[in-house]
Design an enzyme around this catalytic site. Structure first.
Site, short mmCIF file in Angstrom:
data_model
loop_
_atom_site.label_atom_id
_atom_site.label_comp_id
_atom_site.label_asym_id
_atom_site.label_seq_id
_atom_site.Cartn_x
_atom_site.Cartn_y
_atom_site.Cartn_z
CG HIS B 261 -1.80 1.18 1.38
ND1 HIS B 261 -3.10 1.19 0.94
CD2 HIS B 261 -1.58 2.41 1.91
CE1 HIS B 261 -3.65 2.38 1.19
NE2 HIS B 261 -2.74 3.14 1.79
CD GLU B 262 1.74 3.58 3.78
OE1 GLU B 262 1.94 4.64 3.18
OE2 GLU B 262 0.74 3.38 4.52
CG HIS B 265 0.38 6.44 -0.34
ND1 HIS B 265 -0.59 7.29 -0.83
CD2 HIS B 265 -0.20 5.76 0.68
CE1 HIS B 265 -1.73 7.11 -0.14
NE2 HIS B 265 -1.51 6.19 0.78
CD GLU B 291 -5.72 5.93 0.80
OE1 GLU B 291 -4.85 6.78 1.07
OE2 GLU B 291 -5.81 4.83 1.41
#
Lengths: 493, 493
Positions: B261-262, B265, B291
């Site tokens: 997930h990170e 980003h 997001e």
């Protein structure tokens, strides 16, 4: 609000920005990926400009003038003195000169990284000439304001209150006995056998060992960290001291003692009085006193036979080397007190180190005072190396006058701090021994009494007193190189 | 120099200080020892004040006025628009209100950390009432300037260009099918058996696995790092992106997907155009688009069967678990698509997550618009949880309206970004599939074609266009929740 109070608030504001500069600098050296460098350098330069602006704001002149008329306590007077000194040092140079020197220094340092490898004195000299020239201008302006010689004005940036007149006396004295002492020690050690620990020493284990040594030295891990960087240093802020080391998996000994050295710097920072946090008077006294603490840890404590007993035991446990002769306390002691003549200052041992410093001191003093030219430096270097250590650096610039980073960007006046630190450390130890049974304390494994002495006499006092006054309060006399000489003789002969 | 150029220089100066704020913030969360916190917080607050001063300097008003008369290229026009928007958002609030809200927010958030554990709604409400009150004042002032409803003015801080009118339409639509879909999926999954990997999964191995996944996702380690923190985040700057994760040695699955997930980003930040570095127009478009990238990585890529094949193979290799059924790709897929109704948003799965967001959106919208009182929140929460997920939070404040940090310091308008991100991610994937054979590409192990699409359509464009325009250019239409619905049905039914 009094003008003194205004100055205090202003200093605390600057300290906040210095905090961010210190942490960003640590990050850049210890954890930043390479690709982040350009943007980081820009951001840090922006912060430097801001800090310089704050240090030189026009209203400060009035504030200092007014504050000096105000009724202040002794500690406030010291605080005002330190703030004013910093302000004067920041404001005295014309902006053009600061910028020109910064530019010339960056250019020279950058090219030096390649030129040194190529032994390219001529290329280096082309850039360095300008650095020397601008540094001489800087020294002259500072000297006019302080009423000192140009070199002493540069020295004052690192060792306020110390003059070359006093350094001349001390260093001339050292020169009368050091070369001979080095020869005698080498002759003596030639008959001894030492064993260099062989093998691969995993970084993770070396780190674990370093952390154990730091614990033993009562480093406060709630206010600091140990990390890695190419050039070990002590950075951060007193509430969060960042020390770094580097690991060579083939060499166990170096990073361990390097960590102990930085721990000395760190404990000084951690021991500075919180009541004076954010004020110049609450900072470390000078580079020489800072180095006295790292060298107290490394040389006075770290290389003492009692301490080496502990170190050898810790290393034997970490590397499961109970039966290995290389790990015996006796062999560790020999390894950590081995004396060799070499070209490189940063690789020098305790005994030959002052020769490297005195050589540099004499050259930079004469250079700043305009008595010699930048062109004379290689020859002078060679002569002095021959005279002090019996080594020639003729045509060997990379291992001679081009070996250090300091002069590349004009940090003239810094080198004496190293040997002043070694001398102060020996003097502190001599005084401490009158009150503390140092050998027994180290042997016991709880070094609290030693640290209590340092805390009481050095750390807590920060910059409240001049260096001379601090040393006098702690030892009953100002700098006396005899303690250093006695220490060396006792250890090495 | 044109006024536009002056604004550019000013923005770059602010960016330099924002850089230092980002790195100091990362340091505080990831590596700083506890004892450093007080001084660090002071230093960072000083920097915040400075950045606010720069953002609101009086001459900017004239500069914007003049720059708008200057002849600018399209990209310069976008750049001016973004700079002006940031300036307006920074200047519009009276200083007193900013300070009062900051103070009330800090107080409320600090007390909340204890009150939440104690389920103490009454204690919390006492502080929170003031936060809501001041946020309503903020919303009204922003609304008057923008000509929107108060809530939409707050939403614009995170999602410029998005209105609650459009969110109402989208979220009402989701509410018509989501609860039923959740029930059907849970019923279906009830019949399946999943195996939770048991054992201790060493942090060092979990980290090695996470790094492998990041490499697979082409994270640029020359411009970023992976570290640990209590609350995972993506920080740093585009040239040096710092992502963090946390490791639970009993739970292999969570940190791995958190890292993915990170990484989403991070790659957005790393992909922003260097030619626009330091300018608002060169930054990420909005929280929702940010997001969308993390969720594209986590949900669209990371939980796809093809990707899970790779993940399961990497995990089997790292933990030498070739024969363990828990590590099979099929079991990994089941684990990573498991649906459960729960109280806590941050623990929610892909399918139930929108329910948590819509609930919060409806409450914060009505609260900011003055249609409900802070006192009504617990009851509304309970009603909506019952309606959307069939769970009651009556008297269970800690797992109800007191569970999130966002509202404690008045960050109203943030929650929709999470679900907007999920929807945009699904829409981007639907468009990408028209040009790229996504399944094959993932299977091949070289995901370059996927990243090229994201780079071309999202990353490189930064904030040059409005969110609607960006999405339209990338997918041929503005936000269309049907893609999200189709994605969920395809994956879960």
């Amino acid at each position: 609000m009094s003008h003194y109070q205004k100055l205090v608030q202003h200093a605390q504001k600057i300290a906040n920005f210095n905090h961010l500069a210190a942490i960003s600098g640590w990050d850049q050296a210890a954890v930043m990926p390479n690709g982040g460098n350009e943007a980081r350098s820009k951001a840090m330069a922006e912060l430097s400009v801001l800090i310089h602006q704050l240090n030189t704001e026009p209203q400060l002149s009035d504030w200092f003038h007014e504050a000096e008329q105000e009724s202040l306590s002794p500690i406030e007077k010291s605080s005002l003195r330190e703030m004013k000194q910093r302000w004067q040092q920041a404001t005295i140079l014309p902006k053009d000169l600061v910028e020109a020197k910064s530019l010339a220094g960056s250019k020279c340092e950058h090219a030096w990284r390649t030129q040194r490898k190529q032994n390219d004195w001529n290329g280096y000299a082309q850039n360095w000439q300008e650095v020397v020239n601008l540094s001489q201008q800087e020294a002259q302006i500072r000297a006019d304001s302080l009423g000192t010689t140009p070199y002493d004005a540069m020295l004052a940036l690192y060792e306020p209150g110390t003059s070359s007149q006093s350094l001349d006396v001390v260093f001339e004295n050292v020169k009368t006995w050091l070369p001979n002492l080095v020869d005698r020690v080498i002759e003596k050690q030639d008959k001894e056998s030492v064993i260099y620990p062989k093998g691969t020493f995993a970084r993770s284990q070396q780190k674990a060992l370093g952390l154990k040594a730091m614990q033993f030295l009562q480093f406060d891990f709630n206010h600091g960290r140990l990390d890695e960087s190419v050039h070990p240093f002590c950075g951060g802020v007193p509430t969060d001291v960042r020390i770094t080391t580097r690991y060579d998996e083939n060499d166990l000994m170096q990073s361990l003692m390097g960590t102990i050295h930085e721990t000395g710097h760190a404990r000084y920072e951690q021991g500075l009085p919180t009541s004076l946090a954010g004020l110049p008077v609450g900072e470390a006294r000078s580079m020489g006193i800072h180095e006295s603490q790292s060298l107290f840890f490394e040389m006075q404590l770290g290389r003492s036979p009692e301490f080496i007993n502990h170190l050898s035991a810790m290393a034997r446990a970490e590397f499961q080397a109970e039966d290995q002769p290389a790990f015996s306390a006796d062999n560790f002691r020999k390894l950590y007190t081995r004396v060799e003549k070499g070209f490189i200052r940063v690789d020098a041992d305790e005994l030959t180190y002052p020769a490297h410093v005195i050589l540099r001191y004499e050259i930079e003093r004469d250079l700043m005072n305009g008595n010699i030219s930048y062109k004379d430096v290689p020859e002078l270097w060679d002569q002095k190396m021959q005279s002090y250590l019996g080594l020639s650096t003729k045509d060997n610039y990379q291992n001679g006058c081009m070996q250090d980073i300091h002069w590349t960007d004009g940090a003239f006046g810094y080198f004496p701090s190293y040997t002043l630190g070694a001398m102060y450390a020996a003097q502190f130890m001599a005084s401490m021994r009158k009150q503390v049974n140092v050998s027994e304390v180290i042997q016991s494994g709880d070094l609290s009494l030693i640290f209590a002495w340092l805390d009481e006499n050095i750390w807590k006092k920060a910059s409240q007193f001049s260096t001379d006054e601090l040393v006098k309060q702690a030892t009953g006399e100002t700098l006396n190189a005899e303690h250093f000489k006695a220490h060396l003789k006792a250890r090495y002969l």
